[in-house]
Structures are given as C-alpha cells and as structure tokens.
Scaffold this active site. Structure first.
Site, mmCIF file in Angstrom:
data_model
loop_
_atom_site.group_PDB
_atom_site.id
_atom_site.type_symbol
_atom_site.label_atom_id
_atom_site.label_comp_id
_atom_site.label_asym_id
_atom_site.label_seq_id
_atom_site.Cartn_x
_atom_site.Cartn_y
_atom_site.Cartn_z
ATOM 1 N N MET A 34 24.768 7.896 2.378
ATOM 2 C CA MET A 34 24.653 9.227 2.952
ATOM 3 C C MET A 34 24.916 9.208 4.459
ATOM 4 O O MET A 34 25.543 10.114 5.008
ATOM 5 C CB MET A 34 23.268 9.813 2.656
ATOM 6 C CG MET A 34 23.102 11.253 3.101
ATOM 7 S SD MET A 34 24.373 12.328 2.400
ATOM 8 C CE MET A 34 23.501 12.956 0.967
ATOM 9 N N LYS A 89 -17.386 0.031 6.009
ATOM 10 C CA LYS A 89 -17.931 -1.004 5.123
ATOM 11 C C LYS A 89 -19.454 -0.935 5.016
ATOM 12 O O LYS A 89 -20.016 -1.093 3.939
ATOM 13 C CB LYS A 89 -17.493 -2.374 5.657
ATOM 14 C CG LYS A 89 -17.762 -3.517 4.709
ATOM 15 C CD LYS A 89 -17.206 -4.810 5.268
ATOM 16 C CE LYS A 89 -17.788 -6.016 4.545
ATOM 17 N NZ LYS A 89 -16.971 -6.411 3.386
ATOM 18 N N PHE A 138 -11.642 -6.253 14.444
ATOM 19 C CA PHE A 138 -10.596 -6.817 13.597
ATOM 20 C C PHE A 138 -10.224 -5.817 12.500
ATOM 21 O O PHE A 138 -11.088 -5.288 11.815
ATOM 22 C CB PHE A 138 -11.079 -8.136 12.967
ATOM 23 C CG PHE A 138 -10.082 -8.729 12.009
ATOM 24 C CD1 PHE A 138 -8.839 -9.162 12.465
ATOM 25 C CD2 PHE A 138 -10.372 -8.835 10.651
ATOM 26 C CE1 PHE A 138 -7.908 -9.698 11.577
ATOM 27 C CE2 PHE A 138 -9.442 -9.374 9.765
ATOM 28 C CZ PHE A 138 -8.210 -9.799 10.231
ATOM 29 N N GLN A 139 -8.938 -5.547 12.357
ATOM 30 C CA GLN A 139 -8.401 -4.607 11.374
ATOM 31 C C GLN A 139 -8.990 -3.206 11.508
ATOM 32 O O GLN A 139 -9.212 -2.518 10.520
ATOM 33 C CB GLN A 139 -8.573 -5.157 9.951
ATOM 34 C CG GLN A 139 -7.735 -6.430 9.765
ATOM 35 C CD GLN A 139 -7.541 -6.822 8.324
ATOM 36 O OE1 GLN A 139 -8.399 -6.606 7.490
ATOM 37 N NE2 GLN A 139 -6.410 -7.437 8.027
ATOM 38 N N GLU A 147 0.823 -1.214 0.000
ATOM 39 C CA GLU A 147 0.000 0.000 0.000
ATOM 40 C C GLU A 147 0.858 1.266 0.000
ATOM 41 O O GLU A 147 0.463 2.292 -0.539
ATOM 42 C CB GLU A 147 -0.955 0.023 1.188
ATOM 43 C CG GLU A 147 -2.087 -1.002 1.111
ATOM 44 C CD GLU A 147 -1.714 -2.350 1.706
ATOM 45 O OE1 GLU A 147 -0.518 -2.579 2.001
ATOM 46 O OE2 GLU A 147 -2.627 -3.185 1.875
HETATM 47 C C1 LIG Z 1 12.699 5.346 5.249
HETATM 48 C C2 LIG Z 1 14.001 5.950 5.599
HETATM 49 N N1 LIG Z 1 14.782 5.384 6.547
HETATM 50 C C3 LIG Z 1 15.974 5.924 6.855
HETATM 51 C C4 LIG Z 1 16.413 7.054 6.235
HETATM 52 C C5 LIG Z 1 17.765 7.663 6.612
HETATM 53 N N2 LIG Z 1 18.673 7.633 5.446
HETATM 54 C C6 LIG Z 1 18.863 8.707 4.666
HETATM 55 S S1 LIG Z 1 19.893 8.405 3.386
HETATM 56 C C7 LIG Z 1 20.122 6.824 3.888
HETATM 57 C C8 LIG Z 1 21.015 5.904 3.109
HETATM 58 C C9 LIG Z 1 20.469 5.517 1.800
HETATM 59 O O1 LIG Z 1 21.263 4.495 1.248
HETATM 60 P P1 LIG Z 1 21.191 4.154 -0.279
HETATM 61 O O2 LIG Z 1 19.798 4.035 -0.716
HETATM 62 O O3 LIG Z 1 22.074 2.994 -0.562
HETATM 63 O O4 LIG Z 1 21.735 5.479 -0.973
HETATM 64 P P2 LIG Z 1 23.234 6.070 -0.981
HETATM 65 O O5 LIG Z 1 23.265 7.151 0.048
HETATM 66 O O6 LIG Z 1 24.184 4.958 -0.685
HETATM 67 O O7 LIG Z 1 23.356 6.628 -2.362
HETATM 68 C C10 LIG Z 1 19.404 6.560 5.054
HETATM 69 C C11 LIG Z 1 19.431 5.279 5.771
HETATM 70 C C12 LIG Z 1 15.559 7.628 5.287
HETATM 71 N N3 LIG Z 1 15.862 8.759 4.648
HETATM 72 N N4 LIG Z 1 14.390 7.058 4.958
#
Ligand SMILES: Cc1ncc(C[n+]2csc(CCOP(=O)(O)OP(=O)(O)O)c2C)c(N)n1
Ligand SMILES: [Mg+2]
Lengths: 565, 158
Positions: free
Chosen positions: A478, A161, A111-112, A49
């Site tokens: 990052m 519903k 439920f749900q 979803e």
């Molecule tokens: C849902 C979610 N969880 C955690 C984060 C924190 N976060 C920001 S960038 C990142 C790393 C992303 O890794 P990747 O997709 O491999 O991209 P890269 O930076 O290596 O290009 C994280 C964990 C986020 N932005 N969104």
C-alpha cells in the site's frame, strides 16, 4: 468469607460470564495467574501482549461479548497499547487488566512501573487504578458495564500487586450506579417522524452504514428498513458485513477505495441517512465536497459523533436497533404512499445502475501471474458461507473489502480506524477460540504477517485451525502504491528484500504451509488448506505491483476517483 | 466567543487530568479553570472558561458529557448568572504612590492583606471585567506579582 484481591477479580469475571481470557503472565499478575486454575475460566497464552488484546478484540467482535485480556505491569502494559487503541477506534468492548507495582511504590519509578492509566487515558472509554480493595468488585462491575453499553469500547483496570494480595469479604454489587453515565438508547420519536418525512420527500436517497450497526447487531432492522423503501445502501469498511454485499440495493464500500457508483451516489444524493458511521476522512475525502446536495440524517448512539466532521440536518441519538425499528414503523404508517415513493425513485435507481454498469468493481485478470483479487474471489468461493475473515492492513485489506462480498454480520474483522498491521492473525485466533467449529481465515500481507507471526505458536499449541492466506508481493504494497502514484516511483524502504520461505516458517511452528506461484495453483492450494486440519499458511506469490483501484487521491473529492493506474 | 462552563464531576482520582486531557487532546482551548469540592464531598465543581465557535462549543459540551466522571455540564453563556473571580496583586507602594493605591483599594472595595515598606498585597474580588479594570489602574504603579483564581459562577434565582 474473605477473599483476596486476585480471587475477587476472578470471581467478578466469572459473574460477568467470562469463560475465556487472553493474556501473558509476569511479576505483578503472578497472584492472579496462581488463582486462575481455581476458576472455570479458560486462559489462552498468546506470545505477545499486543496479540492478547487483539485476540480479545477478535473474540469480542465475533461474539458481541466483552473480550478480556491480562498483562503484567511495565512492558506488559505498554505492549497492550496498540491493541487497546485499535479497539477504541473501532468501538470494541474490552476489559484489559494490567498488574501494577504495589501502591506504596507507585510514583517511585519502581521496577516495571509505568503510568498505564496516563498512557491509556485517551485510548480507553474509561480506566481505573484500584487503590483500595474495597472498591475492586464495584470497579470490575462498572468496567464491564461501561465496555459493553452505549458506544462500546475498551476499559482498563490497573490492579496493584498489594491490592491483589490483601483480603476482604467479597460481595458482588447487583447493580451499577453511575450518576455520570447514562447512555441514550431510545431514539426520540419526534425526530424519527421528521426523518420519515424527509425520506418521503427524497428523490435520491442513500443509506450510509458504519461499524456502529455491527456493534449494535442492527443488520436485520437495517435490511427491513432498506427493503421497504428500496433505498440503496453503501457501507464503510467496518460496516461491510452488516449489509449483504450481493443484495441488489448494495453499492459496496464508499470512500478512498470504494466503488465508483457508491461515491457517485453519495455525491449526487439529495438525502444521506448515516447509520452508525462517523464521517471518517477516509470515507469523506475532501469534506466540503462530500454529499454536497444532500440533507443529512445522522443516527448514532454517541452524540459526539454527530456534527463532529459534517453539518447534520437531523440528528437522532439512540441505539440503532431501536431507531431503525421505529423508523420502519413510522414508514409503515405511511405505507399507502410507499409505492408512489418507490416509483418516484426509479430514475435514481436507473442512474445508479448506469454507474454500476459503466464502472463495475473489476480487475485485469491474468493467466500468467496470480492476481491478488483473484485469490480473494477464490477464497470466497471455496470457503463456507459462515466463515469469519480477518485482515491485516494494506492492499490485501482493501482487495478483501472490494472482492469478498460479505453476507453475514460479525464475519469481517479488520482494523478500520487505527489501521493496525499485525491485527489480523491474533484477531483470527480470538475468533477461532470463540467459534472452534467455524472456518476462520486471516487474509494477510507479507509485511503485516511479520508483525505478529509469533502467534503461529499459539495457534498450534491450542489446536486452532486458522487458515492464513498471505498475498505475498514482497512489498509494503500500500505504501509502495502511494510512492508509485505520488512520489515518482521512489520505493523508499518498501521493498521487502529478503524472500521468506513461509512454508518452512509454518513448519517450524508445527503448522502446515502451501505455496502458489501460478494462477492455476490457486484453487488447489486453497482446497488443500481447507482440508488440512490445524493452522495452515497459504502463500500466494501475487503480481507484485498490482494497485488497489479505484482510488480517491488524498485531498480530492470522492467523485474525483482515479479509475485505473 | 468566550464561554463559561460549569462542570460537576465525580471527585475521583485523576478526574482533573481527564478533563484537561480532553481539551488538549482535541485542541480546545482553556482560558482558565478552577476546581474544588462541592457541598457533596463526593463531587467537585470545575469552572472552565473557553472559547470557540458554535460547532466547537457543541463538541466541548458533548465531549465533557461523554466522560464517565462527568455528572452535569452547564454552559452559562446567555444565561443569568453571578460570576466572581479573585486576584492577589502585589503592587509597588513607594512614598509617592501609597495614597493612590489605597484610593483605588477604597473605590473598588479591595482589601490590603499584606504590607511592607515598599509594597502592598491586595485582594480583589469581583467580575473578571472589574479585576481587569483594577489591574489596569494599578499597572502604572508597578505590579510585582499577580495571581488570579479564574472565575467561578452560579446561576441567579432558585
Ligand atoms: C503498525 C503499522 N505500521 C505501519 C503502517 C503503515 N502501512 C500501512 S499499509 C502498509 C504496508 C503493508 O504491507 P503488507 O502487509 O505487505 O500489505 P500489502 O499492502 O503489501 O498488501 C504500511 C507499512 C501501518 N498501517 N501499521
Ligand atoms: Mg505486501
């Protein structure tokens, strides 16, 4: 003639011009799914979803229409939450319909059952629990109106519903009447005149454009206004595609990973014209040092955005198209003085050009390892001019912003406000549904990709030829970058230890995969991917510890950029 | 600085939560809040007492206006208005203090609405400052319970 609640809902969707919905069935929406076949509405079954909402978001951001998603009650509804919050932060018009347990059971921990109205109150522009079938048509009408007008945003309709099953004569209201909701579209002319006067006396002006200009489809008006005054233009992440990045007046993106010259220009400006932007902390850095010498004109449809984070000298509330047009008209009246104004701004343009020459947006190229920035440049070079690009969140997102050089509005979809990993693939899916004949590319990271990789199945099922470029650094890059720079290289939980065979993963879903590990393979892989029908994964094994530069450290002023690591 | 804001809202399901949630979600403070339907039963009137500097008040005002269910927001600060609040006070009334309590009731035109052998329950109406004054006077006698309605306000004149 009498219609059931579920038929009324679908009838209303049809009247609102909805041709496509994204969703996932379940017990409390089973009636809607049963009736769906009787209506000329295409349903795309995503595999989650959250993805349905992101796909509706991608559909909305590319078309400008309201995106629609459907989910069942309970877990279906809670799965939509990240998608809704993502759309809310970036002002994307959506209508999300959730099933709810029958009204007599509400509040019984049935439920749900979840209180999705309570859960989404702070991440929707408005939400409705339909308690009486007599209100249903009016509510759907209002929901679409609220979603797309004023500052756009998501609206949720929670439909129990029993209300779906009851029946009543159907009548679609032909107009919306809400005493409490009347967005201001027309910019105040006196304020516009004052703005024109400020511009005529400015020596170092900068235009700072945000995502609002995209939502308002104001890029033509912006270009006209910018070109008649030759004022330089910087954009936020969400504003990038609104102004052609290769235009001579473009300064690129400002803020944390913006260009040196954009940040220097803003810091030294004497007039900042904010257009549909909201002074987010990723943009401003240390707020007290942001544009310290500038008078600020802030143009926005949402009065709450104005003076929320910064002082504003001249607010103009209104639709950006309208206000920018009026501003151009006001300047036109002063056209005899414009050449002189442009002349007096010559030293400012020279100052900026010197920053541009001294500190261009660049990177260290390599013959031995694939530089992620190189991949972005090659994607840009080899894709078609009207390609739609989505990203996930992380380093790859910032490199895309820095190096893709967007040129057309509504071609860059990224989660700016919420920063949602897992957004890009389903958003690309929604964009491809909206534009089956255009090239759609998701630029992804290896971490983010795995947050919604199940949508490969949806792409294959519906023959949606999205091209996915994974910049695989085997890191949550990052976060690793922050750990490297600010946490003594303590790479706590950011190594994605398990090497994944993305080619095989693509093949498992019936898609195609290519992989590149040397720079000389990059163009070849991109070309092959673009020629291959259907969805394709391109994996690029990139330089693992490349950093996104330049960078404003957290809490620093934006002119205190670290230029290289 | 203290502000008294009157908000006319649609009398819709969940509207109180929307307003309260706006204040808590954005860290605005609510000192008191009262709600009831108006002459027009489809609308409710909320009276909110809040505080903050000009910037915060401007945001509160704009954010309230942004709610779809908000019809009108009026900040009465600096305007000419009537402000009234009601308090119910259960005060200890022993042999030696009964007369004193009644004297205070008399002076402030309060009302005794319940009597027991050891207590009076008083109804006091007036500006919040008057209520504060009465409560201060009653405190030495022993207040067992105090309920205040929060103020309601109305502009003076037409
Ligand atoms: C849902 C979610 N969880 C955690 C984060 C924190 N976060 C920001 S960038 C990142 C790393 C992303 O890794 P990747 O997709 O491999 O991209 P890269 O930076 O290596 O290009 C994280 C964990 C986020 N932005 N969104
Ligand atoms: Mg990564």
């Amino acid at each position: 003639m009498k219609k059931t609640g579920s038929q009324i809902l679908l009838e209303c969707l049809q009247r609102e011009g909805v041709d496509t919905v994204f969703g996932y069935p379940g017990g409390t929406v089973i009636n809607i799914y049963h009736d769906l076949a009787d209506y000329p509405i295409r349903h795309i079954l995503t595999r989650h979803e959250q993805a349905a909402v992101h796909a509706a978001d991608g559909y909305a951001r590319t078309t400008g229409k309201v995106g629609v998603a459907i989910a069942t009650s309970g877990p279906g509804a809670t799965n939509t939450v990240t998608g809704i919050a993502t759309a809310y932060m970036d002002s994307v018009p959506l209508v999300v319909i959730t099933g709810q347990v029958p009204t007599p059971l509400i509040g019984n921990d049935a439920f749900q059952e979840v209180d999705i109205i309570g859960i989404t109150r702070s991440i929707t522009k408005h939400n409705y629990l339909v308690q009486d079938i007599q209100d249903l048509a009016r509510i759907v009408k209002q929901a679409f109106y609220i979603a797309r007008t004023g500052r756009p945003g998501p609206v949720l309709i929670d439909l129990p519903k029993d209300v779906q099953i009851q029946s009543t004569p159907f009548e679609y209201p032909d107009k919306v009447e809400m005493r409490g909701y009347k967005p201001t579209y027309s910019g105040n002319l006196r304020q516009v005149e004052k703005a024109a006067n400020l511009i005529m006396t400015a020596r170092k002006p900068v235009i700072y454009v945000g995502g609002g200009a995209s939502g308002a489809d104001a890029s033509e008006e912006l270009l006209a206004f910018a070109e008649m005054t030759r004022i330089p233009v910087t954009t936020t992440l969400l504003g990038m595609a609104v102004f052609p990045q290769r235009h001579t007046q473009s300064l690129g993106m400002l803020g944390m990973h913006g260009t040196y010259y954009a940040n220097m220009a803003v810091t030294n400006a004497d007039l900042l014209i904010a257009v549909g932007s909201r002074f987010d902390d990723r943009v401003t850095g240390k707020i007290s040092s942001f544009a310290p010498h500038a008078k600020i004109i802030h143009i926005d449809i949402d009065p709450t955005s104005i003076k929320k984070n910064v002082r504003v000298d001249l607010p103009i509330v209104g639709d950006l198209k309208d206000v920018l047009k009026k501003l151009a008209d006001a300047l036109e009246k002063r056209s005899d003085q414009l050449p002189a104004l442009i002349d007096t701004m010559e030293p400012w343009r020279e100052e900026i050009d010197a920053w541009k020459r001294g500190y261009p947006m660049t990177y260290q190229s390599s013959d031995s390892v694939i530089k992620p920035q190189y991949v972005i440049e090659q994607l840009r070079e080899l894709c078609s001019e009207d390609a739609i690009v989505t990203t996930e969140v992380g380093q790859h997102q910032m490199w895309t912003a820095q190096f893709f050089a967007f040129s057309r509005p509504r071609t860059f979809l990224t989660s700016g406000g919420l920063g949602t990993m897992g957004y890009g693939l389903p958003a690309a899916l929604g964009a491809q549904v909206a534009f089956p004949d255009r090239q759609v590319i998701d630029i992804s990271g290896d971490g983010s990709f795995q947050m919604n990789s199940q949508e490969l199945a949806t792409l294959v099922q519906y023959g949606l030829p999205v091209k996915i470029a994974i910049l695989n650094n085997q890191y949550l890059g990052m976060v690793r970058q922050w750990q490297e720079l600010f946490f003594d290289r303590h790479y706590s939980q950011t190594r994605m230890e398990l090497p994944i065979d993305f080619v095989k993963l693509a093949e498992a879903y019936g898609a195609t995969g290519f992989s590149a590990s040397r720079p000389d393979q990059v163009r070849e892989v991109i070309r092959k991917a673009f020629e291959t029908p259907g969805p394709v994964i391109m994996e690029f094994k990139v330089d693992r510890e490349e950093n996104v530069m330049p960078m404003v450290p957290a809490g620093a002023a934006i002119n205190e950029m670290v230029l290289a690591s | 600085m203290k502000h008294t804001i009157s908000v006319l809202v649609e009398n819709e399901f969940g509207v109180l939560t929307r307003v309260a949630g706006l204040f808590s979600g954005r860290g605005f403070n609510i000192e008191s809040l009262s709600v009831a339907p108006t002459l027009d039963p489809s609308a409710s009137r909320m009276t909110i007492v809040t505080s903050g500097d000009d910037r915060i008040l401007e945001q509160i005002n704009k954010q309230l206006n942004k709610l779809i269910d908000t019809i009108k927001v009026t900040d009465f600060t600096g305007q000419d208005y009537v402000e009234r609040e009601m308090a119910l006070v259960k005060v200890t009334a022993e042999e030696d203090t009964r007369a004193e309590v009644l004297r205070i009731v008399d002076i402030f035109r309060a009302k005794v609405v319940d009597v027991t052998a050891r207590s009076y329950t008083l109804e006091i109406t007036g500006a919040p400052t008057k209520l504060n004054a009465v409560i201060d006077l009653l405190r030495p006698m022993g207040i067992k319970e105090l309920v205040r309605s929060g103020p309601v306000v109305m502009g003076r004149g037409l």
